[in-house]
Design an enzyme around this catalytic site. Structure first.
Site, PDB file in Angstrom:
ATOM      1  N   ALA A 109       0.843  -1.198   0.000  1.00 55.41           N
ATOM      2  CA  ALA A 109       0.000   0.000   0.000  1.00 55.41           C
ATOM      3  C   ALA A 109       0.874   1.242   0.000  1.00 55.41           C
ATOM      4  O   ALA A 109       2.094   1.152  -0.157  1.00 55.41           O
ATOM      5  CB  ALA A 109      -0.920  -0.018   1.207  1.00 55.41           C
ATOM      6  N   ASN A 110       0.285   2.393   0.176  1.00 54.83           N
ATOM      7  CA  ASN A 110       1.054   3.641   0.238  1.00 54.83           C
ATOM      8  C   ASN A 110       0.344   4.621   1.167  1.00 54.83           C
ATOM      9  O   ASN A 110      -0.700   4.320   1.726  1.00 54.83           O
ATOM     10  CB  ASN A 110       1.234   4.221  -1.165  1.00 54.83           C
ATOM     11  CG  ASN A 110      -0.093   4.560  -1.806  1.00 54.83           C
ATOM     12  OD1 ASN A 110      -0.811   5.430  -1.337  1.00 54.83           O
ATOM     13  ND2 ASN A 110      -0.446   3.842  -2.870  1.00 54.83           N
ATOM     14  N   ARG A 111       0.920   5.811   1.310  1.00 58.70           N
ATOM     15  CA  ARG A 111       0.482   6.778   2.323  1.00 58.70           C
ATOM     16  C   ARG A 111      -0.671   7.695   1.919  1.00 58.70           C
ATOM     17  O   ARG A 111      -0.953   8.660   2.618  1.00 58.70           O
ATOM     18  CB  ARG A 111       1.657   7.671   2.723  1.00 58.70           C
ATOM     19  CG  ARG A 111       2.748   6.985   3.453  1.00 58.70           C
ATOM     20  CD  ARG A 111       3.803   7.994   3.879  1.00 58.70           C
ATOM     21  NE  ARG A 111       4.983   7.329   4.391  1.00 58.70           N
ATOM     22  CZ  ARG A 111       5.058   6.798   5.609  1.00 58.70           C
ATOM     23  NH1 ARG A 111       4.023   6.879   6.428  1.00 58.70           N
ATOM     24  NH2 ARG A 111       6.165   6.205   5.994  1.00 58.70           N
TER      25      ARG A 111
END
Ligand code: C5P
Length: 225
Positions: free
Chosen positions: A29-31
């Site tokens: 995933a990412n921020r």
């Protein structure tokens, strides 16, 4: 009620991160918080548009009056976006994972005593923005993307605008200390075929309203509308 600037228009927005499964319990995933994309969907609705928001997993409520499609992966996001066409305006604010695991393990990958860690093979995800921007059928009249950059922000955004066949790119500096990821404020440069505009720092809500107001004027001025 009077006619609003986006009455009769369909605006499609992507938002949030994507989650790319590795096994039943793990993912890449990412921020991305989804704040900017959700604010854009809400602003389009306020201006009278019918709005479809395709969002990855976020901690935000669905914006009121908006049709929301919840997805996990990039491939699901692409399918939901294509199913939502036609649209007059499409804004791609999602931080789509560039890669996914080449295979999704059916069972949880176990840690082996003394064994070396498993190798994680990655494959490229579809580029949703450029896929839509390059469509010959049902290409939205105005395709807008974001370019989160840490270096040469405007230069890279100009290259991206052309390579992805996008009409407008909002370039933002996400280098450490900019506070853009997860924050409530944003500062962008609007990159179009006509040139670059440096917008002042503002809240993500104000940025969304400014962008959609601009899009409404663009549609109103475009030939045949
Ligand atoms: O290439 P890059 O990821 O920097 O491009 C950012 C823009 O492209 C954003 O508008 C993002 O929503 C969109 N994008 C996409 N699908 C991808 C990667 C990026 O729609 N797989």
């Amino acid at each position: 009620a009077g006619r609003l600037p986006l009455s009769g228009r369909h605006v499609l927005v992507t938002s949030g991160p994507t989650h790319e499964p590795i096994d039943p319990v793990r993912y890449i995933a990412n921020r991305s918080s989804g704040k900017q994309g959700h604010a854009i969907a809400a602003a389009a609705q306020t201006l009278g548009a019918r709005v479809t928001l395709v969002t990855g997993p976020v901690d935000l409520p669905d914006p009121e009056g908006v049709t929301v499609q919840h997805v996990e992966t990039a491939r699901e996001m692409l399918a939901a976006v294509e199913a939502a066409l036609p649209a007059d305006v499409a804004v791609f604010a999602a931080a789509v994972a560039d890669w996914r695991a080449a295979t999704e393990a059916e069972h949880k990958i176990k840690k082996g005593k003394g064994a070396s860690p498993p190798a994680l093979a990655l494959v490229e995800n579809p580029d949703i923005l450029s896929t839509v921007a390059r469509r010959s059928r049902q290409r939205p009249q105005l395709v807008i993307g974001f370019a989160a950059e840490t270096d040469k922000v405007v230069e890279n955004a100009e290259t991206k605008r052309k390579s992805k066949a996008v009409d407008w790119i909002l370039a933002n500096d996400v280098s450490e200390g900019s506070g853009v990821f997860g924050g409530d404020r944003n500062r962008v440069h609007l990159v179009t075929a006509q040139g670059v505009e440096d917008w002042p720092e503002m809240s993500k809500t104000d940025l969304a309203a400014a962008l959609l107001g601009r899009a409404a004027r663009y549609l109103a001025q475009a030939k045949g509308s």
